[in-house]
Design an enzyme around this catalytic site. Structure first.
Site, PDB file in Angstrom:
ATOM      1  N   ARG A 104       0.877  -1.176   0.000  1.00 47.12           N
ATOM      2  CA  ARG A 104       0.000   0.000   0.000  1.00 47.12           C
ATOM      3  C   ARG A 104       0.905   1.214   0.000  1.00 47.12           C
ATOM      4  O   ARG A 104       1.724   1.389   0.914  1.00 47.12           O
ATOM      5  CB  ARG A 104      -0.917   0.012   1.218  1.00 47.12           C
ATOM      6  CG  ARG A 104      -1.584   1.356   1.435  1.00 47.12           C
ATOM      7  CD  ARG A 104      -2.678   1.334   2.466  1.00 47.12           C
ATOM      8  NE  ARG A 104      -3.832   0.602   1.995  1.00 47.12           N
ATOM      9  CZ  ARG A 104      -5.035   0.675   2.567  1.00 47.12           C
ATOM     10  NH1 ARG A 104      -5.225   1.446   3.623  1.00 47.12           N
ATOM     11  NH2 ARG A 104      -6.052  -0.019   2.089  1.00 47.12           N
ATOM     12  N   HIS A 131      -7.612   0.828  -6.213  1.00 46.10           N
ATOM     13  CA  HIS A 131      -7.769  -0.016  -5.013  1.00 46.10           C
ATOM     14  C   HIS A 131      -8.500  -1.300  -5.435  1.00 46.10           C
ATOM     15  O   HIS A 131      -9.652  -1.531  -5.065  1.00 46.10           O
ATOM     16  CB  HIS A 131      -8.549   0.753  -3.950  1.00 46.10           C
ATOM     17  CG  HIS A 131      -8.487   0.156  -2.577  1.00 46.10           C
ATOM     18  ND1 HIS A 131      -7.709  -0.944  -2.253  1.00 46.10           N
ATOM     19  CD2 HIS A 131      -9.120   0.510  -1.419  1.00 46.10           C
ATOM     20  CE1 HIS A 131      -7.872  -1.228  -0.964  1.00 46.10           C
ATOM     21  NE2 HIS A 131      -8.719  -0.371  -0.449  1.00 46.10           N
ATOM     22  N   GLN A 134     -10.258  -3.895  -2.856  1.00 42.25           N
ATOM     23  CA  GLN A 134     -11.512  -3.430  -2.265  1.00 42.25           C
ATOM     24  C   GLN A 134     -12.678  -3.659  -3.232  1.00 42.25           C
ATOM     25  O   GLN A 134     -13.747  -4.126  -2.827  1.00 42.25           O
ATOM     26  CB  GLN A 134     -11.414  -1.936  -1.926  1.00 42.25           C
ATOM     27  CG  GLN A 134     -12.711  -1.363  -1.393  1.00 42.25           C
ATOM     28  CD  GLN A 134     -13.073  -1.904  -0.030  1.00 42.25           C
ATOM     29  OE1 GLN A 134     -12.267  -1.885   0.876  1.00 42.25           O
ATOM     30  NE2 GLN A 134     -14.313  -2.390   0.130  1.00 42.25           N
ATOM     31  N   ASP A 224     -17.257   7.439  -1.095  1.00 43.62           N
ATOM     32  CA  ASP A 224     -15.980   7.304  -0.386  1.00 43.62           C
ATOM     33  C   ASP A 224     -15.666   8.675   0.226  1.00 43.62           C
ATOM     34  O   ASP A 224     -16.327   9.675  -0.091  1.00 43.62           O
ATOM     35  CB  ASP A 224     -14.885   6.869  -1.385  1.00 43.62           C
ATOM     36  CG  ASP A 224     -13.555   6.524  -0.728  1.00 43.62           C
ATOM     37  OD1 ASP A 224     -13.503   6.399   0.507  1.00 43.62           O
ATOM     38  OD2 ASP A 224     -12.556   6.389  -1.463  1.00 43.62           O
ATOM     39  N   CYS A 264     -16.338   1.843   1.095  1.00 43.39           N
ATOM     40  CA  CYS A 264     -15.179   0.990   1.402  1.00 43.39           C
ATOM     41  C   CYS A 264     -14.724   1.133   2.844  1.00 43.39           C
ATOM     42  O   CYS A 264     -14.039   0.254   3.365  1.00 43.39           O
ATOM     43  CB  CYS A 264     -14.040   1.284   0.440  1.00 43.39           C
ATOM     44  SG  CYS A 264     -13.366   2.951   0.580  1.00 43.39           S
ATOM     45  N   ARG A 292     -13.901  -8.432   2.301  1.00 43.19           N
ATOM     46  CA  ARG A 292     -12.471  -8.257   2.020  1.00 43.19           C
ATOM     47  C   ARG A 292     -11.736  -9.557   2.325  1.00 43.19           C
ATOM     48  O   ARG A 292     -10.867  -9.988   1.559  1.00 43.19           O
ATOM     49  CB  ARG A 292     -11.875  -7.124   2.889  1.00 43.19           C
ATOM     50  CG  ARG A 292     -12.337  -5.719   2.553  1.00 43.19           C
ATOM     51  CD  ARG A 292     -11.912  -5.266   1.177  1.00 43.19           C
ATOM     52  NE  ARG A 292     -10.476  -5.327   0.967  1.00 43.19           N
ATOM     53  CZ  ARG A 292      -9.619  -4.349   1.265  1.00 43.19           C
ATOM     54  NH1 ARG A 292     -10.058  -3.215   1.775  1.00 43.19           N
ATOM     55  NH2 ARG A 292      -8.329  -4.475   1.011  1.00 43.19           N
TER      56      ARG A 292
HETATM   57  N1   CP Z   1     -11.231  -0.006   2.747  1.00 41.21           N
HETATM   58  C1   CP Z   1      -9.951  -0.147   3.130  1.00 41.21           C
HETATM   59  O1   CP Z   1      -9.059  -0.402   2.342  1.00 41.21           O
HETATM   60  O2   CP Z   1      -9.750   0.021   4.455  1.00 41.21           O
HETATM   61  P1   CP Z   1      -8.343   0.188   5.179  1.00 41.21           P
HETATM   62  O3   CP Z   1      -7.782   1.516   4.754  1.00 41.21           O
HETATM   63  O4   CP Z   1      -8.701   0.157   6.630  1.00 41.21           O
HETATM   64  O5   CP Z   1      -7.446  -0.938   4.775  1.00 41.21           O
HETATM   65  N1  NVA Z   2      -9.973   6.785  -1.139  1.00 41.28           N
HETATM   66  C1  NVA Z   2      -9.582   6.345   0.188  1.00 41.28           C
HETATM   67  C2  NVA Z   2      -9.819   4.875   0.339  1.00 41.28           C
HETATM   68  C3  NVA Z   2      -9.463   4.330   1.697  1.00 41.28           C
HETATM   69  C4  NVA Z   2      -9.641   2.835   1.788  1.00 41.28           C
HETATM   70  C5  NVA Z   2      -8.118   6.680   0.420  1.00 41.28           C
HETATM   71  O1  NVA Z   2      -7.321   6.490  -0.516  1.00 41.28           O
HETATM   72  O2  NVA Z   2      -7.773   7.144   1.496  1.00 41.28           O
END
Ligand code: CP
Ligand code: NVA
Length: 310
Positions: A104, A131, A134, A224, A264, A292
């Site tokens: 990530r 992502h 997700q 989101d 998400c 997930r």
């Molecule tokens: N939705 C999601 O990816 O959550 P986290 O940021 O908690 O991993």
């Molecule tokens: N768009 C958000 C998603 C978090 C899971 C971010 O990137 O922070």
């Protein structure tokens, strides 16, 4: 054939994507029945995190454990990349120890570089661009709500920021053929290159300025956060720009009566979604979060265990 990675959903065939969802459903069923399935005994997943995470880190960690393997949580500052070791060298070294790498990070190019230099599969656990893991769980949640085999016939609405999640939904629409309508304020549209690639491949992806128009008659309403990780300094400006883009009961009433609400998570009640919606009867957000785990296990079984998803 060379190793496979999971960097974006658009690199999957329709058969593979549907196969992963079917397998995730089977793995969920096995778990609910108390069964044990441990094809990854002795295998390891390195999890490199340059941003915070609750769902991604826990679902992959527990998923590896349930499949018989183990996961290593490696935060940026625990690794030598925090002190300047290059991504290619990190990829080469981790490949000598583990069977796959989840990352990530901020720039999508970092994940591509890691994948290019790693000998083992690389999984995108979120970048500023996409992502995919997700949206796999989101599609599984849609399949549970509307039935297997109907994903291609759904109408999905995306309300708010044209961000990493929106991009993965556009990629999914491209692969599966469902109609996707996005409502974004001016200046916050998704990347035109991603939209154009989807439309060129025959996807029905349309962008509106009016959330009510985008939501009319849809099966799924999705949103989101207004400020993603890394955009904290823009939060106030974004609150102003997105003020008319909250998913509330009035907006949900524009969708079909059987429509579901997805997010998400993490969510900000009172900003992108009203509490009455996220905590209301149409919300599936906690099933979505649970999914997930099942979706990630299908990905791990494929990329580490070699079980083809189709
Ligand atoms: N939705 C999601 O990816 O959550 P986290 O940021 O908690 O991993
Ligand atoms: N768009 C958000 C998603 C978090 C899971 C971010 O990137 O922070």
């Amino acid at each position: 054939m060379g190793k496979r990675d999971l960097l974006t959903l658009s690199e999957l065939s329709k058969r593979e994507l549907l196969g992963l969802l079917d397998r995730a459903q089977e793995l969920k069923q096995i778990m609910k029945l108390g069964g044990h399935h441990r094809p990854l005994e002795g295998r390891s997943l390195a999890m490199v995190f340059e941003k915070a995470s609750t769902r991604t880190r826990v679902s992959f960690d527990v998923g590896m454990h349930q499949l018989g393997g183990r996961a290593l949580m490696l935060k940026r500052d625990d690794l030598q990349i925090g002190r300047g070791e290059s991504i290619p060298d990190t990829a080469r070294v981790l490949s000598r120890y583990v069977d796959a790498i989840l990352i990530r990070t901020f720039q999508h190019e970092t994940v591509e570089m890691l994948a290019q230099h790693a000998d083992v599969p690389v999984i995108n656990g979120l970048t500023d661009k996409t992502h995919p893991c997700q949206v796999l769980a989101d599609l599984l949640t849609c399949q549970e709500a509307f039935g297997a085999g109907v994903l291609g016939a759904l109408r999905v609405a995306w309300i708010g920021d044209g961000n990493n999640m929106a991009h993965s939904w556009i990629n999914a629409a491209q692969v599966l053929g469902f109609a996707l309508t996005l409502a974004c304020p001016a200046g916050y549209d998704p990347d035109p290159a991603i939209v154009e690639a989807a439309c060129a491949a025959g996807a029905d992806v349309r962008i509106f300025r009016d959330p009510a128009e985008a939501t009319a008659g849809c099966h799924v309403v999705n949103t989101d956060v207004w400020a993603s990780m890394g955009q904290e300094e823009e939060a106030q400006a974004r609150r102003t720009a997105f003020a008319d883009f909250q998913v509330d009961a009035a907006l949900m009433a524009r969708a079909r009566s059987e429509a579901i609400f997805l997010h998400c998570l993490p969510a900000h009640r009172g900003e992108e979604v009203a509490a009455e919606v996220i905590d209301g009867p149409q919300s599936r957000v906690f099933d979505e979060a649970e999914n997930r785990l099942h979706a990630q296990k299908a990905v791990l079984e494929w990329l580490i265990g070699g079980r083809a998803p189709a």
